[in-house]
Design a protein around this motif. Structure first.
Motif, PDB file in Angstrom:
ATOM      1  N   ASN A 104     -45.488 -73.470 -37.305  1.00  0.00           N
ATOM      2  CA  ASN A 104     -46.200 -73.973 -36.130  1.00  0.00           C
ATOM      3  C   ASN A 104     -46.547 -75.438 -36.351  1.00  0.00           C
ATOM      4  O   ASN A 104     -47.142 -75.789 -37.368  1.00  0.00           O
TER       5      ASN A 104
ATOM      6  N   THR B 158     -53.729 -84.445 -28.400  1.00  0.00           N
ATOM      7  CA  THR B 158     -53.004 -83.488 -29.224  1.00  0.00           C
ATOM      8  C   THR B 158     -52.025 -82.724 -28.357  1.00  0.00           C
ATOM      9  O   THR B 158     -52.413 -82.143 -27.338  1.00  0.00           O
TER      10      THR B 158
ATOM     11  N   THR C  88     -42.914 -80.236 -27.155  1.00  0.00           N
ATOM     12  CA  THR C  88     -44.364 -80.229 -27.041  1.00  0.00           C
ATOM     13  C   THR C  88     -44.742 -80.843 -25.698  1.00  0.00           C
ATOM     14  O   THR C  88     -43.975 -81.634 -25.128  1.00  0.00           O
TER      15      THR C  88
ATOM     16  N   SER D 262     -49.135 -79.793 -27.396  1.00  0.00           N
ATOM     17  CA  SER D 262     -49.169 -78.333 -27.514  1.00  0.00           C
ATOM     18  C   SER D 262     -48.516 -77.904 -28.824  1.00  0.00           C
ATOM     19  O   SER D 262     -47.597 -78.550 -29.321  1.00  0.00           O
ATOM     20  N   THR D 263     -49.014 -76.831 -29.390  1.00  0.00           N
ATOM     21  CA  THR D 263     -48.438 -76.280 -30.611  1.00  0.00           C
ATOM     22  C   THR D 263     -47.088 -75.669 -30.280  1.00  0.00           C
ATOM     23  O   THR D 263     -46.957 -74.944 -29.292  1.00  0.00           O
TER      24      THR D 263
ATOM     25  N   THR E 162     -48.355 -78.836 -34.557  1.00  0.00           N
ATOM     26  CA  THR E 162     -49.228 -79.363 -33.510  1.00  0.00           C
ATOM     27  C   THR E 162     -49.306 -80.874 -33.683  1.00  0.00           C
ATOM     28  O   THR E 162     -50.027 -81.362 -34.570  1.00  0.00           O
TER      29      THR E 162
END
Length: 113
Positions: free
Chosen positions: A103, A58, A47, A60-61, A105
């Motif tokens: 996925n 936050t 990430t 990155s996914t 995040t």
């Protein structure tokens, strides 16, 4: 004790985000060993953390691959050297009858306690 200001929270966020950027999936709590209970077909996923703001950001996914027949129960964050940083237990296990992707995040928030 005076409250922690946003600049201090942000400085801590910058320090903490540098501790880990590699995500892995597991079929049980792996403790501090990356290979323990590793989901078949899952490879290290990286990430990218943002600059953040006021102690929060936050990442990155990332699309984490999962082979068919796997059940994912935990996501772990590691330093690129392999050192364990954090473990998150999914509230509900993700069961994969077919090969797929989970996925993830990540979010990091530094709170004044």
């Amino acid at each position: 004790m005076p409250p922690v200001n946003n600049a201090s929270l942000q400085a801590m966020f910058v320090t903490f985000k540098g501790q880990g950027d590699v995500l892995t999936l597991h079929t049980a709590d792996p403790g501090t060993t990356k290979a323990t209970a590793r989901v078949a077909g899952n490879t290290d996923q990286v990430t990218t953390w943002p600059a953040g703001s006021n102690g929060s950001g936050t990442g990155s996914t990332v699309a984490c691959p999962v082979n068919a027949g796997q059940t994912v129960t935990h996501v772990c964050l590691w330093h690129s050297s392999g050192q364990h940083v954090a473990t998150y237990a999914l509230p509900t296990a993700a069961v994969y009858s077919f090969a797929g992707v989970l996925n993830v995040t990540p979010t990091l928030t530094v709170l004044a306690g």
